[in-house]
Structures are given as structure tokens and as C-alpha cells.
Design a protein around this motif. Sequence first.
Motif, short mmCIF file in Angstrom:
data_model
loop_
_atom_site.label_atom_id
_atom_site.label_comp_id
_atom_site.label_asym_id
_atom_site.label_seq_id
_atom_site.Cartn_x
_atom_site.Cartn_y
_atom_site.Cartn_z
N VAL A 157 0.84 -1.20 0.00
CA VAL A 157 0.00 0.00 0.00
C VAL A 157 0.87 1.24 0.00
O VAL A 157 2.05 1.18 0.36
N LYS A 158 0.28 2.36 -0.40
CA LYS A 158 0.99 3.64 -0.39
C LYS A 158 0.12 4.67 0.31
O LYS A 158 -1.01 4.95 -0.12
N LEU A 159 0.63 5.21 1.42
CA LEU A 159 -0.13 6.20 2.17
C LEU A 159 -0.06 7.56 1.49
O LEU A 159 1.00 7.99 1.06
N VAL A 160 -1.23 8.22 1.39
CA VAL A 160 -1.29 9.59 0.87
C VAL A 160 -2.09 10.42 1.85
O VAL A 160 -2.81 9.90 2.71
N SER A 161 -1.99 11.73 1.73
CA SER A 161 -2.66 12.62 2.68
C SER A 161 -4.15 12.76 2.34
O SER A 161 -4.59 12.46 1.23
N SER A 162 -4.92 13.27 3.31
CA SER A 162 -6.35 13.50 3.09
C SER A 162 -6.60 14.47 1.94
O SER A 162 -7.63 14.41 1.28
N GLY A 163 -5.62 15.36 1.70
CA GLY A 163 -5.76 16.31 0.60
C GLY A 163 -5.71 15.67 -0.77
O GLY A 163 -6.09 16.28 -1.77
N GLU A 164 -5.26 14.41 -0.82
CA GLU A 164 -5.18 13.68 -2.08
C GLU A 164 -6.30 12.65 -2.21
O GLU A 164 -6.22 11.72 -3.00
N LEU A 165 -7.37 12.84 -1.42
CA LEU A 165 -8.46 11.88 -1.39
C LEU A 165 -9.09 11.64 -2.76
O LEU A 165 -9.49 10.52 -3.09
N ALA A 166 -9.16 12.68 -3.58
CA ALA A 166 -9.78 12.54 -4.90
C ALA A 166 -9.03 11.54 -5.78
O ALA A 166 -9.61 10.94 -6.69
N ASP A 167 -7.75 11.32 -5.50
CA ASP A 167 -6.94 10.40 -6.29
C ASP A 167 -6.64 9.10 -5.54
O ASP A 167 -5.87 8.27 -6.02
N ALA A 168 -7.25 8.93 -4.37
CA ALA A 168 -7.00 7.72 -3.57
C ALA A 168 -7.84 6.55 -4.08
O ALA A 168 -8.86 6.74 -4.74
N ASP A 169 -7.38 5.35 -3.76
CA ASP A 169 -8.12 4.14 -4.11
C ASP A 169 -8.91 3.61 -2.91
O ASP A 169 -10.00 3.07 -3.06
N ILE A 170 -8.32 3.78 -1.72
CA ILE A 170 -8.93 3.25 -0.50
C ILE A 170 -8.95 4.32 0.58
O ILE A 170 -7.97 5.04 0.78
#
Length: 216
Positions: free
Chosen positions: A37-50
Motif C-alpha cells: 500500500v501507499k499512504l497519501v494525505s487526506s488532501g489527495e483523497l480525490a486520487d486515492a483508491d482506499i
Amino acid sequence: MPEHPHEPHAVPAVVVQADDLLTRDGTAAFLTGDDRVKLVSSGELADADILVMLTAAVSGKTLSAMSRANQASGGRVRVVLVADHITEQQMALAVNHGLASFLVRPYTSFSQILTATVEAHHGRSTVPPMLMKMLLDRMRTMQKSDSPAGLLPVELAQREVEVLRLLAEGRDTVEIAHTLSYSERLIKSVIQSVIKRLGLRNRTHAVAYAIRMGIL
């Protein structure tokens, strides 16, 4: 040049949200240590998968956050929800907002959250058997609704659709009135009008009907 729809990442981009910083940071730290998995910030939610959501109690706020994530991602993001308890109605609404897996918080480890996250990315769900039965029973009840067979969705005013959408997020009439800048009396009147016009039983039935007919 037309914009191409976002394709899921080979390694899922994951956002972690929680009621408190300790839970959020602890879960994020564990997930960061795994290359699946790759953690991203909440600001990148639009591009998140999960989206991994951890909360003690599922509330209207929880369902609203799921709904916003679902809309921001164009309906693509899958949600792994970790909570102490969830009601039948909340479960049905959560599924409509992208729920992929539900884990009972007191009996869930970081390893199980990681597994559920990876499984969700591959289109597989993790749901306790009793909750799955509850959800299936509810869906069957919706399909066997006593509304007239073959009933086509009537045309609803934009205000009626907005009220139904907020009901689907678990909001009460006071919250809906505040959000839409109307009086609570008007909101109750709109709800009763929709229920009566569509020949439905109650608010839950109205939300279920709107979801089934594709209005929401």
C-alpha cells in the motif's frame, strides 16, 4: 483532449482518517511499513483508491464523510470502515457510499486492517457474517417493497432530491435545515410530501426507493 478516467493504482493509494490523532497516526505508521500500500494525505483523497476510516461510533458525520469521499473520487474510492458497531440502516447507507469492508474495532488488529485494505483494492470485501446477512436481508426487503410493481421514478424537485440525499447521509431534520438554510418545519413538510406522493411508508423507505430508482 478528453480527460481519461482515473485508473486504480497497481499499489493502492490509501488515506487514513480517524476520530483521534493517536489512532490515525498509529494505523498510518503500520500501513506505511508495508509495500503493498501507499499512504497519501487526506488532501489527495480525490486520487486515492482506499479510504480507511476508524471511529468509535458510526454517525451521520461518518456517513457524510464517506459520501464526500465517494463524490470527490467520482465513485471510485472504496472504504474500509473500522467501528465498534453499525446499525442495519447505517450499513445499507454506507454501502451506497462506497463501503467495501467493515471491521469490528475491539476485535481488529493493524494486520487485519492492512489485509482488508489490500483485499478491497482487488474488489474483495471483509464483512462479519451476521452483518452480511443483515445487509442481504435488507436488500431483499427493499426489492420486495410493497410499492406498486413497475413503478417508474416520478420527477422530483431539486430541493426534494437534496433533502433525500442528506437523509441518506444520516442527517436529521435539524441538520438538513441548517445545511440547506431552510426551516425545520419546511424540511419535514418536504419529506412528508415525497412520502405521500410516492406512496411510501417512512423516511427510510423514501431513501431506499430513491437509491433503487437511481435518483440518488
